[in-house]
Design a protein around this motif. Sequence first.
Motif, mmCIF file in Angstrom:
data_model
loop_
_atom_site.group_PDB
_atom_site.id
_atom_site.type_symbol
_atom_site.label_atom_id
_atom_site.label_comp_id
_atom_site.label_asym_id
_atom_site.label_seq_id
_atom_site.Cartn_x
_atom_site.Cartn_y
_atom_site.Cartn_z
ATOM 1 N N GLY A 205 4.477 20.007 1.974
ATOM 2 C CA GLY A 205 4.911 21.093 2.176
ATOM 3 C C GLY A 205 6.215 21.766 1.465
ATOM 4 N N THR A 206 6.744 20.904 0.583
ATOM 5 C CA THR A 206 8.218 21.229 0.081
ATOM 6 C C THR A 206 7.967 22.684 -0.675
ATOM 7 O OG1 THR A 206 7.645 19.727 -1.869
ATOM 8 C CG2 THR A 206 8.910 18.777 0.076
ATOM 9 N N THR A 207 6.886 23.059 -1.216
ATOM 10 C CA THR A 207 6.781 24.288 -1.809
ATOM 11 C C THR A 207 6.114 25.389 -1.156
ATOM 12 O OG1 THR A 207 4.899 23.541 -3.069
ATOM 13 C CG2 THR A 207 6.906 23.256 -4.016
ATOM 14 N N GLY A 208 5.971 25.270 0.106
ATOM 15 C CA GLY A 208 5.202 26.186 0.926
ATOM 16 C C GLY A 208 4.584 25.538 2.184
ATOM 17 N N THR A 209 3.370 26.209 2.499
ATOM 18 C CA THR A 209 2.559 25.667 3.550
ATOM 19 C C THR A 209 2.007 24.357 3.392
ATOM 20 O OG1 THR A 209 2.388 28.062 4.568
ATOM 21 C CG2 THR A 209 0.593 26.140 5.560
ATOM 22 N N PRO A 210 2.069 23.291 3.986
ATOM 23 C CA PRO A 210 1.389 22.028 3.995
ATOM 24 C C PRO A 210 -0.178 22.287 3.846
ATOM 25 C CG PRO A 210 3.273 21.799 5.449
ATOM 26 C CD PRO A 210 2.810 23.319 5.502
ATOM 27 N N LYS A 211 -0.635 21.437 3.006
ATOM 28 C CA LYS A 211 -2.099 21.434 2.748
ATOM 29 C C LYS A 211 -2.702 20.161 3.763
ATOM 30 C CE LYS A 211 -1.834 21.372 -1.818
ATOM 31 N NZ LYS A 211 -0.444 22.025 -2.091
ATOM 32 N N GLY A 212 -3.804 20.618 3.965
ATOM 33 C CA GLY A 212 -4.745 19.317 4.778
ATOM 34 C C GLY A 212 -5.324 18.386 3.800
ATOM 35 N N ALA A 213 -5.128 17.073 3.989
ATOM 36 C CA ALA A 213 -5.878 16.120 3.124
ATOM 37 C C ALA A 213 -6.650 15.187 4.296
ATOM 38 C CB ALA A 213 -4.979 15.320 2.265
ATOM 39 N N PRO A 214 -7.816 15.669 4.411
ATOM 40 C CA PRO A 214 -8.822 14.693 5.251
ATOM 41 C C PRO A 214 -9.194 13.522 4.777
ATOM 42 C CG PRO A 214 -10.193 16.306 3.950
ATOM 43 C CD PRO A 214 -8.737 16.552 3.520
ATOM 44 N N ARG A 215 -9.175 12.775 5.960
ATOM 45 C CA ARG A 215 -9.548 11.260 5.605
ATOM 46 C C ARG A 215 -10.946 10.809 6.580
ATOM 47 N NH1 ARG A 215 -7.309 11.025 1.705
ATOM 48 N NH2 ARG A 215 -5.253 9.790 1.132
ATOM 49 N N ASP A 216 -12.016 11.297 6.011
ATOM 50 C CA ASP A 216 -13.143 11.162 6.921
ATOM 51 C C ASP A 216 -14.049 9.871 6.468
ATOM 52 O OD1 ASP A 216 -12.757 13.450 8.264
ATOM 53 O OD2 ASP A 216 -13.564 14.764 6.696
ATOM 54 N N HIS A 217 -13.481 9.147 5.351
ATOM 55 C CA HIS A 217 -14.452 8.030 4.895
ATOM 56 C C HIS A 217 -13.741 6.775 4.810
ATOM 57 C CE1 HIS A 217 -12.310 10.005 1.385
ATOM 58 N NE2 HIS A 217 -12.623 8.824 0.757
ATOM 59 N N THR A 218 -12.689 6.392 5.780
ATOM 60 C CA THR A 218 -11.940 5.059 5.822
ATOM 61 C C THR A 218 -12.986 4.292 6.174
ATOM 62 O OG1 THR A 218 -11.228 5.802 7.985
ATOM 63 C CG2 THR A 218 -9.711 6.169 6.166
ATOM 64 N N SER A 219 -12.811 2.908 5.504
ATOM 65 C CA SER A 219 -13.634 1.545 5.716
ATOM 66 C C SER A 219 -12.899 0.607 5.880
ATOM 67 C CB SER A 219 -14.646 1.572 5.152
ATOM 68 O OG SER A 219 -14.264 0.967 3.736
ATOM 69 N N LEU A 220 -13.345 -0.534 6.658
ATOM 70 C CA LEU A 220 -12.625 -1.677 6.785
ATOM 71 C C LEU A 220 -12.032 -2.208 5.328
ATOM 72 C CD1 LEU A 220 -11.798 -3.910 8.977
ATOM 73 C CD2 LEU A 220 -13.758 -4.909 8.443
ATOM 74 N N MET A 221 -13.102 -2.458 4.455
ATOM 75 C CA MET A 221 -12.887 -2.680 3.275
ATOM 76 C C MET A 221 -11.795 -1.970 2.297
ATOM 77 S SD MET A 221 -15.378 -5.019 2.604
ATOM 78 C CE MET A 221 -15.547 -5.181 0.634
ATOM 79 N N SER A 222 -11.603 -0.976 2.716
ATOM 80 C CA SER A 222 -10.467 -0.128 2.082
ATOM 81 C C SER A 222 -9.259 -0.606 2.664
ATOM 82 C CB SER A 222 -10.171 1.508 2.553
ATOM 83 O OG SER A 222 -11.472 1.972 2.118
ATOM 84 N N SER A 223 -8.948 -1.564 3.522
ATOM 85 C CA SER A 223 -7.631 -2.158 3.823
ATOM 86 C C SER A 223 -7.300 -3.053 2.669
ATOM 87 C CB SER A 223 -7.817 -3.105 5.362
ATOM 88 O OG SER A 223 -8.857 -3.908 5.135
ATOM 89 N N VAL A 224 -8.288 -3.662 2.005
ATOM 90 C CA VAL A 224 -7.682 -4.714 1.018
ATOM 91 C C VAL A 224 -6.574 -4.084 0.069
ATOM 92 C CG1 VAL A 224 -9.804 -5.777 1.117
ATOM 93 C CG2 VAL A 224 -9.743 -4.120 -0.659
#
Length: 534
Positions: A205-224
């Motif tokens: 939000g350094t240039t205005g109202t912060p935008k929302g970035a959703p995290r709806d598809h995290t998985s165990l495999m992503s940890s790698v």
Amino acid sequence: MLVGKVTETVRSIEVMWRAGLIPFPRVDEGLFALLAMRRIGPFAAAAQVAARRSPDVTGLVDDRGSLTFKQLEQQSNALARALQSRGVTTGTVIAALCRDHRGLVLTMSAAGKLGARLVLLNTGFGRTQLADVVRRENATVLIYDQEFAELLADVSGQVERYAAWVDNRRALGRIPVLDELIASTDDRPVPSPERRGGFVLLTSGTTGTPKGAPRDHTSLMSSVQFLDRIPLRSGECTYLGAPLFHATGVSQFILSYALGCKVVLRRRFDPEATLRGVHEHRCTALVLVPTMLQRIVDLGPRILSRYDTSSLRIIFVAGSALSPDLGNRATAAFGDVIHNLYGSTEVAVATVATPEDWRKAPGTVGRPPVGCTVALYDAEGKRITEPGVTGRVFVGSALSFHGYTDGRNKELIDGLLSTGDVGHFDEDGLLFIDGRDDEMIVSGGENVFPIEVENLLEARPDVVEAAVIGVPDPEFGQRLKAFVVPAAGSRLDADTVREYVRSNLARYKVPREVAFLARLPRNATGKVLRNRLA
């Protein structure tokens, strides 16, 4: 294509096994973790897995003391049931405005168990920003630390409020307190929600109202994507200096919990207290943003030598650019432990520089880990493959988001997402970030990236930090202006700064103006607020 996918999956499983995330031969534990992640999301699943494996081991240390993984699981069950009895259910949006402490940790886990959507708010927000985000994200519940009460003045009265950290109970009046709800509620396991809730990270939000970035598809495999190049291991100890509302802090919190590591938190960052915490808890990993690392290194040898930090195998740095000078100073102080991650709220992980990478090429952000793709493109969208040629940075991974909560998105090319940065690869395939695409200026027909000048100035012993921006110029279109924070006792002047740049870089990179400040304006995660400088 299929062969590549199979190879990547096999390598991912190997990385997770090496870290201890899949405890071979207990494959059933790995399956339990995978199913938990799908049912209740990463926060609750990580805590649940840790409680199942190591119930009586200390899982969290904060300003109030310590809790075992079992206690954390039971208290999050009680909080989930208490919130459920008050109408929180699958799909409810909970906003959390908290510093790093158990109240936020329990909120994160309870939200997952209920299938609620959690929005992690920046503790550096102003009143207007806060109200705008709460309204845009459709939050109906707000959990906050009492110190932020005045910031809630513009938030709708229809939003239910709960206090996570209390300084003066009487001043809260009838606002429910999480500790009291937990103490008065059954802590039996909570039935799985109808669907997973997910969570939302916010841009700086350094240039205005912060935008929302959703995290709806995290998985165990992503940890790698973290574990492939950052050697976190099961059962160790992580000191989390970076705030939990930030992608850097929350990602390493989830990973550390899933690995059954003790996590040490403090509500407010203090450089010497951080060293003391590493010393007392024999921490193996320290998670920071660069400004925190600078404050620690700036303590100097006399204070650094008071604390035994030899247990550290990892100093994980992310969130903004790590200058070559700071990375080298940190390496001199702590040894070959610096792991410099490059990514963003939107793309998550892009590359990681290991200590070996840093020794070879100070300033590099390294290489993509397994599961990540990084490519450079020119202004016309043509891919750049030659080393040393600057282009726009695009990233693809399973953790990349699919668009902001307001419906907008970042630019896509070949299925890869723009980071908004520009950079180049060297002959060895190591990536360097040359600056933000929107920070590049054209001065007299020459392209100039301010970060090169900033890094040069920060390498001077009489400069604490520096920021360089472009300002309008009637003759050249744009010119550079430098903001310098001099070291204590320094006699540095503008002519010396300009001459120093002139003797090291091309003439068009010399700042026409030099301003001296006591400190640079930064947000809560250490990013310079360039709009304020302008």
